[in-house]
Design a protein around this motif. Structure first.
Motif, PDB file in Angstrom:
ATOM      1  N   GLY A   1       0.813  -1.209   0.000  1.00 24.19           N
ATOM      2  CA  GLY A   1       0.000   0.000   0.000  1.00 24.19           C
ATOM      3  C   GLY A   1       0.848   1.262   0.000  1.00 24.19           C
ATOM      4  O   GLY A   1       2.034   1.242   0.360  1.00 24.19           O
ATOM      5  N   THR A   2       0.251   2.373  -0.384  1.00 24.20           N
ATOM      6  CA  THR A   2       0.963   3.652  -0.355  1.00 24.20           C
ATOM      7  C   THR A   2       1.215   4.057   1.097  1.00 24.20           C
ATOM      8  O   THR A   2       0.500   3.608   2.004  1.00 24.20           O
ATOM      9  CB  THR A   2       0.149   4.748  -1.052  1.00 24.20           C
ATOM     10  N   PRO A   3       2.213   4.905   1.370  1.00 26.02           N
ATOM     11  CA  PRO A   3       2.534   5.259   2.760  1.00 26.02           C
ATOM     12  C   PRO A   3       1.336   5.754   3.570  1.00 26.02           C
ATOM     13  O   PRO A   3       1.094   5.269   4.677  1.00 26.02           O
ATOM     14  CB  PRO A   3       3.611   6.341   2.600  1.00 26.02           C
ATOM     15  N   HIS A   4       0.572   6.703   3.031  1.00 21.54           N
ATOM     16  CA  HIS A   4      -0.527   7.275   3.818  1.00 21.54           C
ATOM     17  C   HIS A   4      -1.668   6.272   4.000  1.00 21.54           C
ATOM     18  O   HIS A   4      -2.346   6.289   5.034  1.00 21.54           O
ATOM     19  CB  HIS A   4      -1.016   8.567   3.176  1.00 21.54           C
ATOM     20  N   ALA A   5      -1.875   5.397   3.027  1.00 17.51           N
ATOM     21  CA  ALA A   5      -2.875   4.336   3.196  1.00 17.51           C
ATOM     22  C   ALA A   5      -2.454   3.403   4.329  1.00 17.51           C
ATOM     23  O   ALA A   5      -3.283   2.971   5.144  1.00 17.51           O
ATOM     24  CB  ALA A   5      -3.047   3.557   1.895  1.00 17.51           C
ATOM     25  N   ARG A   6      -1.159   3.101   4.418  1.00 19.43           N
ATOM     26  CA  ARG A   6      -0.660   2.231   5.480  1.00 19.43           C
ATOM     27  C   ARG A   6      -0.724   2.930   6.842  1.00 19.43           C
ATOM     28  O   ARG A   6      -1.048   2.300   7.854  1.00 19.43           O
ATOM     29  CB  ARG A   6       0.778   1.788   5.180  1.00 19.43           C
TER      30      ARG A   6
END
Length: 426
Positions: A316-321
């Motif tokens: 996942g993308t950083p902010h999604a994680r």
């Protein structure tokens, strides 16, 4: 080797070592169940049409003529990489019979995820095939230096008749994908190399948008090759054709059928089917059983689900994680098991601070959290909050919060994030 940090005991010391005992009563040829294994054509199921199309692209290279290039699309576990490697390997073998010098390289763009890393991998693959003693720097130089090793005045392409590059998960290159494809597809036309070049560009994303621009479009066939998911019948046949991975009599049809049916739930993923059956065999062996049972398959399916979830989270993308971490943290530390987006957002912002990232908007986090429900990492729903609060969305974690937290944040940052949240009284 005098300075070898891994010592090898003497033959005498190893005479009675139990590591040398052949006591496996379950597996005969375990490699047949590995996803990286490329079987012979008789073991490949449901991909006759796709094999034929790829053969038409690469067949000319096997006889010293110019190959064509193509895009291959399809979800994970649909046989894209397997077919590309299988056909390329056969082309290289036929080339040897016809005394044609055909070189090939496979690049996992998830690992080699920049233009420089991809170019380095290509250069080293060709070097190992045609000039093993050639020195090529492993670091400290840019992509252009590695391209020069391939098609410069002293480039290695001068020693081969044709070259095939398999670029797997090319979407992981981002904007660098266009540069790599442009360099490969245009080098021959620009007279930089005397060899013919073909490229198979593979993506798990059927809506992949980093398609070649005008610089390279003419070098690729118009229609991409789309690999459909396997159905339950095909998955069962795949497993049946690899059943000799086990010793005779240790696996029966009900076990294979169950593994295929469980994998068919996830868009017909053959990798998952192989993983379930392989893991079931390992569970049976560890349990001291003489056969793989359905209960072992069910346990393996649960284990496979955890591994699948970890991989999905890590990709996942950083902010999604970070947002998912916030939900997992709340689930672990609070008495409730579902939380409003607003509460998740408050914790998310602290996670962003701890990871030295600029936080994104509340609306963006809502969108990212909704996406985690698609692979069934979370579930979310609207609930009425009364006249004063109106309707709002709540999110609930569907997996162990400890596993999610350790998957969502890099290992070297996890403790810092936890300490920051605890210092804030979250």
């Amino acid at each position: 080797m005098a300075n070898d940090p891994i010592p090898t005991p003497s033959i005498k010391d190893l005479q009675d070592d139990r590591m040398g005992e052949e006591d496996d009563n379950i597996f005969e040829r375990r490699e047949l169940l590995r996803p990286q294994h490329v079987p012979d054509k008789s073991r490949i199921v449901g991909r006759d049409e796709e094999i034929t199309i790829v053969e038409e692209l690469l067949k000319p290279a096997a006889v010293g003529d110019p190959p064509e290039s193509g895009f291959i699309f399809g979800k994970t576990g649909t046989g894209k990489s397997l077919v590309a490697k299988h056909v390329t390997g056969r082309a290289r073998g036929i080339a040897q019979l016809k005394e044609v010098n055909l070189a090939a390289a496979y690049v996992d763009c998830d690992q080699y995820n920049t233009e420089t890393r991809t170019a380095r991998r290509l250069a080293f693959s060709v070097r190992d095939a045609v000039e093993p003693e050639r020195y090529i720097p492993d670091s400290g130089v840019g992509a252009s230096r590695y391209y020069d090793e391939l098609w410069g005045d002293d480039g290695m392409f001068n020693q081969v008749d044709a070259f095939i590059a398999i670029l797997d998960e090319i979407d992981k290159l981002g904007h660098d994908a266009t540069e790599v494809l442009s360099k490969l597809s245009r080098s021959e036309e620009a007279g930089k190399t005397g060899c013919y070049i073909g490229v198979l560009a593979i993506s798990n994303k059927t809506d992949y948008t980093e398609s070649p621009d005008e610089r390279v479009a003419s070098s690729f066939q118009d229609d991409p090759i789309v690999f459909p998911p396997y159905d339950a019948t095909q998955l069962r046949e795949i497993l049946e054709r690899r059943a000799d991975a086990f010793k005779e009599g240790t696996v029966d049809g009900s076990v294979i059928g169950l593994a295929a049916a469980l994998a068919a739930r996830d868009h017909g993923d053959a990798r998952r089917a192989l993983d379930i059956l392989r893991t079931a065999g390992k569970i049976a062996k560890k349990s001291g059983e003489s056969k793989v049972l359905e209960e072992h398959v069910k346990e393996a399916d649960e284990y496979s689900d955890v591994n699948r979830s970890i991989k999905l989270i890590q990709s996942g993308t950083p902010h999604a994680r970070y947002a998912l971490f916030a939900l997992a943290y709340l689930t672990k530390t609070k008495l409730d098991d579902s939380f409003r987006t607003t509460k998740i957002y408050d914790v998310y912002r602290d996670v962003a601070i701890a990871t030295h990232a600029d936080s994104v908007s509340h609306q963006r986090i809502l969108e990212l959290m909704k996406k985690w429900s698609l692979p069934e990492i979370t579930e979310n729903y609207y609930t009425g909050g009364g006249k004063s609060e109106g309707s709002y969305r709540e999110h609930r974690l569907l997996h162990d919060p400890d596993i999610v937290m350790s998957s969502a944040i890099e290992k070297d940052s996890l403790q810092d994030v936890l300490e920051h949240l605890q210092s804030k009284g979250v």
